[in-house]
Each structure stands twice: as C-alpha cells, then as structure tokens.
Design an enzyme around this catalytic site. Structure first.
Site: not given
Length: 316
Positions: A68, A92, A94-96
């Site tokens: 994730a 989402d 917050y991810k890469v």
C-alpha cells in the site's frame, strides 16, 4: 482488522531498523496455526523479502505482500507485490499512486485471482459461467462488495502510467536532500534493504532518544521542514499496533466472540501495548521527512538547510 473480520487471528511481531517486519521475529512467532505471513513495505521501502521468503518457504507458508505504501518499489530487481503469493496495493490520498480510493492486487495464481474477483464483487460474478455449479470446492461463496468506482479506476490507470516519472522525482529529491544533510553524531538513517528499490517517498532519520527526536521534530517544523513522528500527531496513528484496542482487547462485532473464541485461550497471542518493544523504541526515535516528487533544487536545499540547523544545535 481485515484479518480478524475474516475469522482469522492476527499475530503482531516486532519490526527492525528497516521499519518493516523483522524476519527473526516472524520465524519465532510461527505456530501450527499460522496460515500466512504479511510483510508491510512501510513508508515506501521494501521489507527484507529474501529472508522473509526463506522463512516462508521453509515452513510452507504463503506470503501476502502489503504494498500500500510502496507502489512501484522493487526488491533485488523484482517489483514489490510480485514476490509473494499475492500483493495488495492502495490508491488513497496517502499513497504513492493516488486515485482518491481503491486499489488492486497481483498474483500469478489463477485460482486465487478468481476467488479475489468474487470476494470483491458480490461473489460468483467473475467465474467463466457465473450461473454454473462450482468447478471445485471453494469457487462459490458469499462475497462482499469492494468495487472501485469507474472514476477512481480511470484516475488510477492514468496515475499508474505516470508512476515511473513520479518515482524518478521522488528519488531525485531524496538523493539531493540526503547529500546535503551533514553527518551528525548520534543520527543514522533507516536501513534500506535495497536502496535501488526504495520509492524514496520518505527519508527517515533515527536520533539518539525519544526526547531529542521530539525536540528535533518541533524545531524542524518551525524551519518549514515537512517532517513528522509519533509525537506530533493530533490523532492516533493506526499504523502503530499499540493503538489497536480492537485487537489487543479482542473486541468482537457479535456475541459469539469470533474469531477469538474459536481458539483455546492458551493458544491465543499474548497481546499487550508493550509486546513489541523494539518497534516502540525505533518509532520513538524516528523523524520522518515526507518527500514530494515536485521538489526542485531550491526546495531540497532549503529543507536540508533547516535539518542541518536543528541537528547542529541538538547533536553538535
């Protein structure tokens, strides 16, 4: 929580200085009931997949990679998510790779692929003949509904195509910042199992003790450095096990007590908020610098200058 809601029992083990799963702790935690090992590639960097796969293969236990926070990363030339039996990705904010919400999984096992499709989309819809009898036991079951929306899917596809360019930006910025940070006694960097495979979304500095780390984060923020740690958050960080009251206190959604009631009490994990002391120590000393792939040279210089100013004051 996903493990427990699937009527399985999560076993929590320590991390090491990679801030990912400690292979020795994994091996020591395996019992006759162990069904899978789930390494999480935390803050963009790969876990020690060679050692973890050695343990898994020796014990005959499948590995499910949680990618994730490390989409696009690699370990020894292999993309994260392609090393274990399955890989799970998230999109989402917050991810890469970001599409708002949703994600995908990877596997080279056709049977697992079919079951995963059924689980995420109301069950049985993705079989070759959705109205036929099951071809083998386990093909037909009651699934859930975890479909991404069409809009999120379209955004995700576009972002995936740009992933290599974004990763190049992360890596360039992190390299520039790290090269400009001075050497300080008592400060070391998080150990990377494969520096080439790091997505470079985060630069983790480990300081001598928790109090120094607390002061450093506060002072760096005052210098405009985008750094954080476990002490500056206004909300509980659900990535840290000590906040998992629903697991530690064995909370259940129904009076039957599942999954905890399905196993003799003496065979349940001995949960406590202090059960992984190395994890708590490492996180208490970690100052985590978030990298943006759009940072230019001036940004990198300003960030490194702020870090140098603070650490020069605290560490000499």
């Amino acid at each position: 929580a996903t493990v427990a809601s699937s009527n399985a029992i999560p076993v929590i083990v320590d991390i090491d200085d990679t801030l990912c799963l400690d292979p020795d702790a994994v091996e020591n935690a395996i019992t006759k009931r162990t069904k899978a090992i789930v390494p999480v590639h935390m803050r963009g960097a790969p876990a020690q997949m060679d050692a973890i796969m050695d343990v898994a293969n020796k014990k005959g236990i499948p590995v499910v990679e949680d990618v994730a926070q490390a989409g696009g990363g690699c370990f020894e030339g292999k993309r994260l998510g392609s090393i274990g039996m399955m890989g799970c990705f998230s999109f989402d904010y917050y991810k890469v790779i970001v599409s708002g919400e949703g994600g995908f999984l990877t596997t080279d096992d056709q049977w697992l692929y079919t079951r995963a499709q059924s689980w995420h989309d109301c069950a049985a819809c993705w079989r070759p003949d959705r109205f036929a009898k099951e071809r083998r036991e386990g093909e037909l079951f009651c699934g859930e509904n975890y479909r991404m929306s069409e809009l999120e899917g379209a955004v995700a596809l576009a972002q995936i195509r740009k992933a290599d360019a974004m990763l190049a930006g992360y890596r360039r910025a992190k390299k520039r910042i790290k090269e400009t940070i001075e050497d300080f006694p008592g400060m070391e960097y998080r150990r990377l199992t494969d520096p080439e495979g790091d997505t470079a979304i985060c630069l983790v500095m480990l300081l001598p003790d928790a109090e120094t780390t607390r002061k450093a984060i506060e002072a760096m923020k005052a210098e405009g450095v985008p750094v954080g740690g476990i002490y500056d958050s206004k909300v509980r960080d659900w990535h840290i096990y000590k906040y998992w009251e629903h697991i530690i206190d064995k909370k259940t959604v129904a009076p039957d007590g599942l999954p905890w009631s399905a196993v003799p009490a003496e065979e349940l994990p001995a949960y406590s908020r202090q059960m992984c002391p190395r994890t708590l120590d490492l996180l208490s000393r970690a100052a985590m610098l978030d990298i943006n792939y759009n940072f230019n040279d001036e940004d990198c210089e300003a960030i490194a200058t702020g870090i140098n100013k603070v650490l020069r004051s605290l560490l000499g």
